[in-house]
Design a protein around this motif. Structure first.
Motif, PDB file in Angstrom:
ATOM      1  N   ASP A 141      41.745  38.385  41.588  1.00 47.20           N
ATOM      2  CA  ASP A 141      41.041  39.535  41.007  1.00 47.20           C
ATOM      3  C   ASP A 141      41.636  40.884  41.380  1.00 47.20           C
ATOM      4  N   LYS A 142      42.479  40.932  42.429  1.00 49.56           N
ATOM      5  CA  LYS A 142      43.036  42.218  42.847  1.00 49.56           C
ATOM      6  C   LYS A 142      44.284  42.002  43.690  1.00 49.56           C
ATOM      7  N   GLU A 143      45.130  43.018  43.750  1.00 52.37           N
ATOM      8  CA  GLU A 143      46.376  42.930  44.503  1.00 52.37           C
ATOM      9  C   GLU A 143      46.117  42.707  45.988  1.00 52.37           C
ATOM     10  N   GLU A 144      44.953  43.194  46.485  1.00 51.83           N
ATOM     11  CA  GLU A 144      44.644  43.090  47.914  1.00 51.83           C
ATOM     12  C   GLU A 144      44.004  41.751  48.269  1.00 51.83           C
ATOM     13  N   SER A 145      43.918  40.843  47.335  1.00 50.33           N
ATOM     14  CA  SER A 145      43.336  39.531  47.593  1.00 50.33           C
ATOM     15  C   SER A 145      44.078  38.851  48.748  1.00 50.33           C
ATOM     16  N   ALA A 161      44.847  35.906  49.128  1.00 49.47           N
ATOM     17  CA  ALA A 161      45.772  34.883  48.626  1.00 49.47           C
ATOM     18  C   ALA A 161      47.110  35.480  48.222  1.00 49.47           C
ATOM     19  N   ALA A 162      47.132  36.781  47.922  1.00 50.51           N
ATOM     20  CA  ALA A 162      48.362  37.422  47.453  1.00 50.51           C
ATOM     21  C   ALA A 162      49.439  37.438  48.530  1.00 50.51           C
ATOM     22  N   LYS A 163      49.045  37.344  49.794  1.00 48.25           N
ATOM     23  CA  LYS A 163      50.013  37.399  50.896  1.00 48.25           C
ATOM     24  C   LYS A 163      51.017  36.259  50.826  1.00 48.25           C
ATOM     25  N   SER A 164      50.593  35.119  50.340  1.00 47.94           N
ATOM     26  CA  SER A 164      51.462  33.942  50.296  1.00 47.94           C
ATOM     27  C   SER A 164      52.098  33.735  48.934  1.00 47.94           C
ATOM     28  N   VAL A 202      52.048  37.205  41.466  1.00 49.19           N
ATOM     29  CA  VAL A 202      50.600  37.421  41.390  1.00 49.19           C
ATOM     30  C   VAL A 202      50.237  37.941  40.005  1.00 49.19           C
ATOM     31  N   LEU A 203      49.240  37.323  39.395  1.00 51.61           N
ATOM     32  CA  LEU A 203      48.646  37.842  38.167  1.00 51.61           C
ATOM     33  C   LEU A 203      47.213  38.234  38.483  1.00 51.61           C
ATOM     34  N   THR A 204      46.863  39.485  38.238  1.00 51.41           N
ATOM     35  CA  THR A 204      45.511  39.950  38.547  1.00 51.41           C
ATOM     36  C   THR A 204      44.701  40.108  37.261  1.00 51.41           C
ATOM     37  N   VAL A 205      43.438  39.727  37.356  1.00 54.08           N
ATOM     38  CA  VAL A 205      42.517  39.849  36.228  1.00 54.08           C
ATOM     39  C   VAL A 205      41.115  40.002  36.800  1.00 54.08           C
ATOM     40  N   SER A 206      40.368  40.960  36.301  1.00 54.34           N
ATOM     41  CA  SER A 206      39.043  41.241  36.854  1.00 54.34           C
ATOM     42  C   SER A 206      38.025  40.210  36.379  1.00 54.34           C
ATOM     43  N   VAL A 207      37.038  39.969  37.244  1.00 52.23           N
ATOM     44  CA  VAL A 207      35.954  39.041  36.943  1.00 52.23           C
ATOM     45  C   VAL A 207      34.649  39.818  36.945  1.00 52.23           C
ATOM     46  N   ASN A 208      33.947  39.822  35.812  1.00 54.25           N
ATOM     47  CA  ASN A 208      32.655  40.504  35.743  1.00 54.25           C
ATOM     48  C   ASN A 208      31.569  39.650  36.370  1.00 54.25           C
ATOM     49  N   ALA A 209      30.607  40.304  37.023  1.00 52.92           N
ATOM     50  CA  ALA A 209      29.465  39.574  37.583  1.00 52.92           C
ATOM     51  C   ALA A 209      28.183  40.244  37.110  1.00 52.92           C
ATOM     52  N   ASN A 210      27.407  39.526  36.322  1.00 51.46           N
ATOM     53  CA  ASN A 210      26.115  40.019  35.849  1.00 51.46           C
ATOM     54  C   ASN A 210      25.028  39.049  36.281  1.00 51.46           C
ATOM     55  N   LEU A 211      23.957  39.570  36.890  1.00 52.50           N
ATOM     56  CA  LEU A 211      22.873  38.736  37.395  1.00 52.50           C
ATOM     57  C   LEU A 211      23.410  37.673  38.355  1.00 52.50           C
TER      58      LEU A 211
END
Length: 279
Positions: free
Chosen positions: A212-216, A218-221, A225-234
């Motif tokens: 979801d972000k460059e600072e994830s 998991a990105a260290k390894s 990296v492909l980043t894509v945002s995840v929406n969270a509703n309720l």
């Protein structure tokens, strides 16, 4: 949401000492109240469950459940408003239409931010790998299984990597520089996945991470990296944009490896026909 805040603020001086504790929690952590039981809220601020229920009744609600549903809806609407500042929802739109617009917004954001060079590197690496392993956090495993299933059907030599299974340790033992791990790493991140990616990196395997972000963490390894945002509703994550990204990767793979993919899918269709699978 602002009307709820005003209501609680206006009634604050009339609350008992215990009810003021609940109000303070509401001001600082409304999400906790929105998705916790009256008993859990009471324990959090050291008051009884009945005190929590009476607090909501003092605010004009029949009980805790009615207040909680109202709060959940208000938080969802506020989050959608924030997400759609660049494309405000029409005043006459329904709540469902606003939810769908949030997913549309996430795809538009992906369109604006995706690094096409990185996507092409992912496609090249998937095509060149001797063996492909697909894994993820346990919340993301449905995504991983769907994508891994398609890769297996289209290219072969693809396996799911599920930590803790007997197969997992065998896969890690065989992992080498000509292999690739494709990992889904969306919140909440698990230590198990991070350990898997670190081990893969030490063994020389290529690591592709969708997150979801460059600072994830998991990105260290990761090599790519492909980043894509995840929406969270309720409190429910929407992976609509992730599916859009994966579909793009699949289409690029299909174009790049057209002859191979077409041949494998044709053999698969023959197997379906021989087994009389579909009506």
């Amino acid at each position: 949401m602002q009307d709820l805040l005003r209501n609680v603020s206006a009634s604050y001086n009339d609350f008992s000492s215990g009810q003021k504790k609940i109000a303070d929690l509401f001001f600082h952590e409304p999400i906790f109240i929105a998705f916790s039981s009256a008993l859990e809220v009471g324990r959090r601020v050291q008051v009884s469950e009945s005190t929590v229920i009476r607090w909501t009744q003092k605010l004009g609600y029949k009980g805790y459940t009615e207040f909680q549903h109202t709060l959940q809806r208000k938080l969802a609407e506020e989050r959608l408003d924030n997400a759609q500042q660049e494309q405000p929802a029409a005043a006459d739109q329904s709540f469902l239409e606003n939810l769908l617009d949030a997913d549309i917004t996430s795809i538009l954001k992906l369109k604006q931010t995706i690094n096409e060079e990185s996507l092409l590197q992912v496609v090249d690496r998937i095509s060149q790998s001797d063996q492909r392993y697909v894994t993820g956090n346990f919340f993301d495993f449905g995504l991983a299984e769907w994508f891994g299933g398609w890769l297996g059907s289209a290219l072969g030599n693809t396996a799911m990597m599920q930590p803790g299974t007997a197969a997992y340790y065998g896969q890690m033992a065989e992992l080498g520089p000509h292999d690739t791990i494709i990992a889904f790493a969306f919140p909440r991140y698990t230590r198990t996945l991070m350990d898997t990616l670190e081990q893969a990196k030490r063994k020389g395997a290529k690591v592709i991470v969708l997150t979801d972000k460059e600072e994830s963490p998991a990105a260290k390894s990761a090599d790519i990296v492909l980043t894509v945002s995840v929406n969270a509703n309720l409190n429910i994550d929407s992976y609509t944009a992730v599916h859009a990204l994966l579909t793009s990767v699949m289409r690029f793979v299909y174009v790049k490896e057209h002859a191979k993919v077409k041949e494998k899918l044709a053999r698969l269709e023959t197997a379906y026909t021989d087994q009389d699978i579909f009506i």
